[in-house]
Design a protein around this motif. Structure first.
Motif, short mmCIF file in Angstrom:
data_model
loop_
_atom_site.label_atom_id
_atom_site.label_comp_id
_atom_site.label_asym_id
_atom_site.label_seq_id
_atom_site.Cartn_x
_atom_site.Cartn_y
_atom_site.Cartn_z
N SER A 4 53.59 23.41 73.37
CA SER A 4 52.41 23.09 72.62
C SER A 4 52.80 23.86 71.25
O SER A 4 53.48 24.60 71.34
CB SER A 4 51.12 23.93 73.27
OG SER A 4 50.68 25.42 72.65
N PHE A 5 52.35 22.94 70.16
CA PHE A 5 53.27 23.28 68.57
C PHE A 5 52.00 23.24 67.43
O PHE A 5 51.35 22.18 68.16
CB PHE A 5 54.54 23.21 68.57
CG PHE A 5 54.76 21.06 67.91
CD1 PHE A 5 54.20 20.83 66.52
CD2 PHE A 5 54.50 20.71 68.92
CE1 PHE A 5 54.14 19.42 66.55
CE2 PHE A 5 54.14 19.00 68.67
CZ PHE A 5 54.21 18.74 67.75
N LEU A 83 65.00 21.07 69.47
CA LEU A 83 65.99 21.00 68.65
C LEU A 83 66.32 19.60 69.58
O LEU A 83 67.01 19.03 68.13
CB LEU A 83 66.67 22.46 69.30
CG LEU A 83 66.03 23.48 68.51
CD1 LEU A 83 67.23 24.15 67.88
CD2 LEU A 83 65.39 22.83 67.32
N ASP A 84 66.68 19.42 70.49
CA ASP A 84 66.75 17.90 70.75
C ASP A 84 66.37 16.61 70.73
O ASP A 84 66.62 15.71 69.87
CB ASP A 84 66.76 17.74 72.40
CG ASP A 84 68.44 19.08 72.91
OD1 ASP A 84 68.95 19.05 72.49
OD2 ASP A 84 68.62 19.16 73.91
N PRO A 85 64.70 16.54 70.30
CA PRO A 85 64.65 15.28 70.11
C PRO A 85 64.47 15.82 68.53
O PRO A 85 64.36 14.56 67.86
CB PRO A 85 63.09 15.37 70.14
CG PRO A 85 62.93 16.45 71.11
CD PRO A 85 63.43 17.15 71.39
N ALA A 117 58.81 12.55 66.58
CA ALA A 117 59.41 13.16 68.09
C ALA A 117 59.17 13.78 68.94
O ALA A 117 59.33 13.43 70.05
CB ALA A 117 61.05 13.66 66.68
N LEU A 118 58.78 15.10 68.29
CA LEU A 118 57.90 15.86 68.87
C LEU A 118 57.38 16.06 69.92
O LEU A 118 56.84 16.31 71.34
CB LEU A 118 58.15 17.63 68.79
CG LEU A 118 58.61 18.07 67.79
CD1 LEU A 118 57.94 19.44 66.62
CD2 LEU A 118 59.98 18.46 68.69
N LYS A 119 55.86 15.00 69.13
CA LYS A 119 54.95 14.19 69.97
C LYS A 119 55.69 13.38 71.26
O LYS A 119 55.18 13.29 72.37
CB LYS A 119 53.86 13.63 68.95
CG LYS A 119 52.99 14.97 68.76
CD LYS A 119 52.86 14.94 67.64
CE LYS A 119 51.16 13.87 68.45
NZ LYS A 119 49.89 13.02 67.76
N ALA A 121 58.49 13.21 72.70
CA ALA A 121 59.44 14.14 73.74
C ALA A 121 58.08 14.41 74.62
O ALA A 121 58.43 15.34 75.22
CB ALA A 121 60.22 15.10 72.66
N GLY A 122 57.01 14.28 74.50
CA GLY A 122 55.85 15.39 75.49
C GLY A 122 55.30 16.51 75.12
O GLY A 122 55.00 16.99 75.97
N HIS A 123 55.76 16.78 74.11
CA HIS A 123 55.14 18.27 73.81
C HIS A 123 53.77 17.59 72.74
O HIS A 123 53.20 16.87 72.32
CB HIS A 123 56.06 19.24 72.16
CG HIS A 123 57.40 19.51 72.97
ND1 HIS A 123 57.49 20.89 74.40
CD2 HIS A 123 58.26 18.70 72.60
CE1 HIS A 123 58.37 20.33 73.88
NE2 HIS A 123 59.83 19.85 73.68
N GLN A 124 52.96 19.00 73.04
CA GLN A 124 51.21 18.66 72.27
C GLN A 124 51.44 19.36 71.65
O GLN A 124 51.63 20.84 71.16
CB GLN A 124 50.52 19.51 73.44
CG GLN A 124 49.37 19.32 72.61
CD GLN A 124 48.27 19.82 74.36
OE1 GLN A 124 48.63 20.77 74.84
NE2 GLN A 124 46.32 20.22 74.03
N HIS A 125 50.78 18.54 70.34
CA HIS A 125 50.74 19.11 69.01
C HIS A 125 49.31 19.20 68.41
O HIS A 125 48.00 19.08 69.09
CB HIS A 125 51.25 18.05 67.82
CG HIS A 125 50.75 18.18 66.19
ND1 HIS A 125 50.20 17.07 65.43
CD2 HIS A 125 50.46 19.67 65.92
CE1 HIS A 125 50.28 18.16 63.91
NE2 HIS A 125 50.44 19.04 64.38
N LEU A 126 48.28 20.93 68.04
CA LEU A 126 47.41 21.45 67.99
C LEU A 126 47.33 21.31 66.34
O LEU A 126 48.04 21.58 65.66
CB LEU A 126 47.37 23.09 68.58
CG LEU A 126 47.75 23.13 70.19
CD1 LEU A 126 48.24 24.73 70.60
CD2 LEU A 126 47.11 22.75 71.21
N GLU A 127 46.43 21.26 66.35
CA GLU A 127 45.95 20.50 65.06
C GLU A 127 44.77 21.34 64.26
O GLU A 127 43.96 21.25 65.61
CB GLU A 127 45.75 19.06 64.93
CG GLU A 127 46.98 18.38 65.27
CD GLU A 127 46.04 16.77 64.11
OE1 GLU A 127 46.43 16.40 63.21
OE2 GLU A 127 47.25 16.12 65.49
N GLY A 128 45.39 21.96 63.23
CA GLY A 128 44.45 23.13 62.67
C GLY A 128 44.45 23.91 62.97
O GLY A 128 44.86 25.03 63.00
#
Length: 128
Positions: A4-5, A83-85, A117-119, A121-128
């Motif tokens: 997550s990011f 970094l890859d995506p 791009a990160l989403k 790639a399967g990463h979870q965007h935590l907003e707020g």
């Protein structure tokens, strides 16, 4: 490896000073995320844009993506999985690692494509 990011709201500057320079008091007093690295070749500073006002070599307009940790020191591939995506999307970065996690700085104009791009790639965007 999916993580997550989140995106920090602040805008950042990256500055370079002579290796023997003192860290400016405005930088030390600035709130939020900052990074100060001294090597034999330079003093490199990441700080809030307004804290870098008046410094000689400054690149403004950066945003920070926080990779949510903590990560064990022997855990491999975490930063590469981000970094890859970004490289595949032709997005340049400036990376900073801390004891617990990593921060990836991208130019403000690249923030939206970076998050996309990160989403993808399967990463979870935590907003707020």
């Amino acid at each position: 490896m999916n993580q997550s990011f989140s995106v920090l709201t602040q805008r950042f500057a990256i500055a370079q000073l002579e290796p023997s320079a003192d860290v400016p008091s405005a930088v030390l007093a600035s709130p939020g995320f900052m990074s100060i690295t001294r090597t034999d070749d330079e003093l490199s500073i990441v700080c809030a844009e307004d804290a870098a006002t008046g410094l000689n070599r400054v690149d403004n307009g950066w945003r920070a993506i926080k990779v949510h940790g903590p990560f064990a020191f022997d855990q491999t591939g975490v930063l590469a999985s981000f970094l890859d995506p970004l490289a595949a999307a032709s997005i340049g970065i400036f990376a900073v690692s801390t004891f617990d996690t990593d921060y990836i700085l991208v130019k403000s104009d690249n923030l939206e494509p970076a998050v996309k791009a990160l989403k993808e790639a399967g990463h979870q965007h935590l907003e707020g």
